[in-house]
Design an enzyme around this catalytic site. Structure first.
Site, mmCIF file in Angstrom:
data_model
loop_
_atom_site.group_PDB
_atom_site.id
_atom_site.type_symbol
_atom_site.label_atom_id
_atom_site.label_comp_id
_atom_site.label_asym_id
_atom_site.label_seq_id
_atom_site.Cartn_x
_atom_site.Cartn_y
_atom_site.Cartn_z
ATOM 1 N N GLN A 50 4.241 2.453 12.612
ATOM 2 C CA GLN A 50 5.110 3.618 12.454
ATOM 3 C C GLN A 50 6.384 3.123 11.771
ATOM 4 O OE1 GLN A 50 5.809 6.549 11.780
ATOM 5 N NE2 GLN A 50 4.847 7.386 13.631
ATOM 6 N N ALA B 133 -7.508 6.307 20.014
ATOM 7 C CA ALA B 133 -8.011 5.733 18.768
ATOM 8 C C ALA B 133 -9.030 4.615 19.008
ATOM 9 C CB ALA B 133 -6.838 5.210 17.938
ATOM 10 N N PHE C 179 11.368 14.436 11.481
ATOM 11 C CA PHE C 179 10.209 13.521 11.591
ATOM 12 C C PHE C 179 10.434 12.498 12.702
ATOM 13 C CE2 PHE C 179 8.948 13.474 6.781
ATOM 14 C CZ PHE C 179 8.115 14.558 6.975
ATOM 15 N N HIS D 24 5.065 4.033 21.156
ATOM 16 C CA HIS D 24 4.622 5.408 20.883
ATOM 17 C C HIS D 24 5.260 6.351 21.910
ATOM 18 C CE1 HIS D 24 1.866 8.875 20.862
ATOM 19 N NE2 HIS D 24 1.685 8.558 19.600
ATOM 20 N N TYR E 48 3.180 0.537 16.998
ATOM 21 C CA TYR E 48 4.479 1.183 17.241
ATOM 22 C C TYR E 48 5.513 0.177 17.754
ATOM 23 C CZ TYR E 48 1.516 5.186 16.664
ATOM 24 O OH TYR E 48 0.625 6.086 16.134
ATOM 25 N N GLU F 78 0.930 5.456 0.888
ATOM 26 C CA GLU F 78 0.247 6.540 1.613
ATOM 27 C C GLU F 78 0.580 7.897 0.985
ATOM 28 O OE1 GLU F 78 0.375 6.346 5.939
ATOM 29 O OE2 GLU F 78 0.934 8.461 5.966
ATOM 30 N N ARG G 110 -5.828 8.253 16.525
ATOM 31 C CA ARG G 110 -6.115 9.320 17.485
ATOM 32 C C ARG G 110 -5.785 10.663 16.866
ATOM 33 N NH1 ARG G 110 -2.187 10.684 22.493
ATOM 34 N NH2 ARG G 110 -0.953 11.415 20.726
ATOM 35 N N GLY G 111 -4.660 10.715 16.147
ATOM 36 C CA GLY G 111 -4.188 11.991 15.612
ATOM 37 C C GLY G 111 -3.336 12.705 16.636
ATOM 38 N N ASP G 112 -2.629 13.716 16.160
ATOM 39 C CA ASP G 112 -1.786 14.500 17.063
ATOM 40 C C ASP G 112 -2.450 15.839 17.341
ATOM 41 O OD1 ASP G 112 0.336 12.783 17.677
ATOM 42 O OD2 ASP G 112 1.083 13.029 15.632
ATOM 43 N N THR H 19 -3.817 10.706 4.117
ATOM 44 C CA THR H 19 -3.754 11.144 5.519
ATOM 45 C C THR H 19 -4.807 12.221 5.821
ATOM 46 O OG1 THR H 19 -2.110 12.831 5.061
ATOM 47 C CG2 THR H 19 -1.298 10.648 5.691
ATOM 48 N N TYR H 20 -4.986 12.433 7.118
ATOM 49 C CA TYR H 20 -5.989 13.363 7.631
ATOM 50 C C TYR H 20 -5.256 14.315 8.553
ATOM 51 C CZ TYR H 20 -10.682 14.310 9.621
ATOM 52 O OH TYR H 20 -11.877 14.857 10.007
ATOM 53 N N SER I 246 0.854 -1.190 0.000
ATOM 54 C CA SER I 246 0.000 0.000 0.000
ATOM 55 C C SER I 246 0.891 1.242 0.000
ATOM 56 C CB SER I 246 -0.960 0.001 1.198
ATOM 57 O OG SER I 246 -0.282 -0.303 2.384
ATOM 58 N N HIS J 86 3.865 -1.060 3.679
ATOM 59 C CA HIS J 86 3.083 0.173 3.490
ATOM 60 C C HIS J 86 4.100 1.302 3.340
ATOM 61 C CE1 HIS J 86 -0.234 3.079 4.211
ATOM 62 N NE2 HIS J 86 0.661 3.762 4.920
HETATM 63 P P1 FAD Z 1 -3.653 5.695 20.160
HETATM 64 O O1 FAD Z 1 -3.693 4.285 19.760
HETATM 65 O O2 FAD Z 1 -4.838 6.304 20.790
HETATM 66 O O3 FAD Z 1 -2.379 5.865 21.111
HETATM 67 C C1 FAD Z 1 -1.866 7.158 21.393
HETATM 68 C C2 FAD Z 1 -1.053 7.140 22.687
HETATM 69 O O4 FAD Z 1 -1.934 7.023 23.799
HETATM 70 C C3 FAD Z 1 -0.073 5.972 22.811
HETATM 71 O O5 FAD Z 1 1.037 6.444 23.528
HETATM 72 C C4 FAD Z 1 -0.823 4.957 23.653
HETATM 73 O O6 FAD Z 1 0.059 4.135 24.398
HETATM 74 C C5 FAD Z 1 -1.644 5.870 24.554
HETATM 75 N N1 FAD Z 1 -2.950 5.320 24.948
HETATM 76 C C6 FAD Z 1 -3.849 4.670 24.158
HETATM 77 N N2 FAD Z 1 -4.956 4.357 24.875
HETATM 78 C C7 FAD Z 1 -4.756 4.831 26.137
HETATM 79 C C8 FAD Z 1 -5.524 4.814 27.332
HETATM 80 N N3 FAD Z 1 -6.737 4.245 27.382
HETATM 81 N N4 FAD Z 1 -5.003 5.395 28.445
HETATM 82 C C9 FAD Z 1 -3.778 5.992 28.407
HETATM 83 N N5 FAD Z 1 -2.985 6.017 27.311
HETATM 84 C C10 FAD Z 1 -3.477 5.454 26.178
HETATM 85 N N6 FAD Z 1 -1.720 11.369 12.351
HETATM 86 C C11 FAD Z 1 -2.583 12.245 11.792
HETATM 87 O O7 FAD Z 1 -2.872 13.299 12.379
HETATM 88 N N7 FAD Z 1 -3.146 12.008 10.549
HETATM 89 C C12 FAD Z 1 -2.888 10.866 9.857
HETATM 90 O O8 FAD Z 1 -3.404 10.669 8.769
HETATM 91 C C13 FAD Z 1 -1.986 9.909 10.435
HETATM 92 N N8 FAD Z 1 -1.710 8.728 9.812
HETATM 93 C C14 FAD Z 1 -0.926 7.793 10.435
HETATM 94 C C15 FAD Z 1 -0.743 6.548 9.845
HETATM 95 C C16 FAD Z 1 0.026 5.562 10.457
HETATM 96 C C17 FAD Z 1 0.192 4.220 9.787
HETATM 97 C C18 FAD Z 1 0.658 5.840 11.700
HETATM 98 C C19 FAD Z 1 1.524 4.791 12.359
HETATM 99 C C20 FAD Z 1 0.478 7.072 12.313
HETATM 100 C C21 FAD Z 1 -0.318 8.062 11.708
HETATM 101 N N9 FAD Z 1 -0.554 9.295 12.307
HETATM 102 C C22 FAD Z 1 -1.412 10.213 11.711
HETATM 103 C C23 FAD Z 1 0.083 9.652 13.564
HETATM 104 C C24 FAD Z 1 -0.789 9.301 14.779
HETATM 105 O O9 FAD Z 1 -1.983 10.041 14.755
HETATM 106 C C25 FAD Z 1 0.020 9.634 16.006
HETATM 107 O O10 FAD Z 1 1.090 8.733 16.156
HETATM 108 C C26 FAD Z 1 -0.773 9.767 17.291
HETATM 109 O O11 FAD Z 1 0.067 10.377 18.270
HETATM 110 C C27 FAD Z 1 -1.239 8.433 17.856
HETATM 111 O O12 FAD Z 1 -2.256 7.912 17.124
HETATM 112 P P2 FAD Z 1 -2.797 6.421 17.438
HETATM 113 O O13 FAD Z 1 -3.945 6.216 16.553
HETATM 114 O O14 FAD Z 1 -1.691 5.461 17.428
HETATM 115 O O15 FAD Z 1 -3.291 6.660 18.962
#
Ligand code: FAD
Length: 275
Positions: free
Chosen positions: A166, A113, A206, A139, A135, A8, A97-99, A39-40, A6, A256
């Site tokens: 990642q 997320a 990055f 993460h 990750y 991106e 989840r996004g940043d 991406t978003y 895939s 990917h």
């Molecule tokens: P989560 O899975 O929610 O995790 C985030 C952090 O919170 C981790 O440290 C985890 O350990 C912690 N956590 C999770 N659940 C809990 C809980 N219940 N209590 C306490 N801590 C918790 N970002 C964008 O903005 N747009 C994009 O399009 C985008 N595409 C991406 C594509 C890929 C393949 C990857 C790997 C990353 C992408 N990102 C993108 C970056 C991503 O949004 C960030 O890495 C973000 O910080 C974490 O997203 P996540 O979905 O992994 O979050």
């Protein structure tokens, strides 16, 4: 041939960028990817542009997965967006989840997320194949690697079908992560995210932001090539090709590519893999 490939992209913000992205996609089509993804932007900042880029790819009858991050959006906004994607014929979503968007500081609610995965499943049933992020090197916000694995497990239990990692440059980090997942009974495919290397300064920036480690020997070699883009790209391509070879030989289910909207760096690696 790689089973599950895939590519991106990020949504372009100018007409020139859109045309360039079309050319990139045209070149990458030859590699028969299973899907493209778009991406978003943080906090939904590219909501319309992501939708338009996804619609343009879908209009060419190519499989495409929008990324969707929960950001600060309420559930109703997210449900409406899911419906629009379903109406477009989309059947795969990358749920994140996004940043925190820059400037929002700590005003952001703490959300994860897994909440988005639950929302997609409760609202759209099985209309979407859900990808989530993983990750191998943990993460950066995770309290510990084990806690990060627990939270990854929660996303899979909420209904994710597969994961994209990642990027990383140490294959052992990936294999160790997959082993730890399997030991816990997490059995979804975990596809390595691959970052082609073309620019030293950007890669360092990055990687510092997302917690990806650049091994010392790679960092030093890249640094020594940084004023010679051609030799830097050549060295970077060798490093990434070797990484991909090790990953595929060790059982990775696919690759990917983080293309950054450029075809050539991914093509160079894929052509090497085909030799
Ligand atoms: P989560 O899975 O929610 O995790 C985030 C952090 O919170 C981790 O440290 C985890 O350990 C912690 N956590 C999770 N659940 C809990 C809980 N219940 N209590 C306490 N801590 C918790 N970002 C964008 O903005 N747009 C994009 O399009 C985008 N595409 C991406 C594509 C890929 C393949 C990857 C790997 C990353 C992408 N990102 C993108 C970056 C991503 O949004 C960030 O890495 C973000 O910080 C974490 O997203 P996540 O979905 O992994 O979050």
């Amino acid at each position: 041939m790689i089973q599950r490939l895939s590519f991106e992209f990020f949504p372009a913000n100018t007409e020139q960028g859109r045309r360039s992205l079309e050319r990139t996609r045209g070149r990458l089509t030859a590699y028969a990817p299973e899907f493209y993804s778009v991406t978003y932007g943080a906090g939904g900042s590219t909501r319309d542009r992501t939708f338009d880029a996804v619609a343009a790819i879908a209009a060419d009858a190519m499989p495409v997965a929008p990324h969707l991050s929960i950001g600060n959006d309420d559930h109703d906004t997210l449900r409406k967006l899911l419906d629009r994607y379903r109406d477009l014929g989309i059947n795969r979503i990358v749920a994140l989840r996004g940043d925190v968007p820059s400037g929002m500081g700590s005003r952001r609610n703490v959300r994860y997320a897994a909440e988005l995965v639950e929302l997609i499943r409760s609202h759209s049933g099985n209309a979407f194949h859900i990808e989530v992020a993983a990750y191998p090197e943990a993460h950066p916000d995770a309290p510990s690697p084990d806690a990060d694995l627990d939270f990854f497990h929660a996303k899979v239990s909420a209904g994710a079908n597969s994961a994209i990692t990642q990027y990383f440059f140490n294959a052992d980090a990936y294999f160790d992560f997959v082993d730890r997942c399997r030991a816990r009974g997490i059995d979804v495919p975990i596809v390595p995210g691959i970052m082609p290397i073309t620019n030293f300064a950007n890669l360092v920036k990055f990687s510092d932001n997302c917690g990806a480690e650049i091994p010392r020997w790679i960092r030093l070699r890249l640094e020594s090539h940084q004023d010679d883009p051609e030799s830097l790209t050549q060295f970077g391509t060798e490093v990434v090709t070797d990484l991909c070879r090790r990953l595929l030989a060790g059982g990775a289910p696919g690759l990917h590519f983080y293309t950054l909207n450029r075809a050539r760096p991914s093509q160079a690696v894929l052509d090497n893999l085909a030799d």
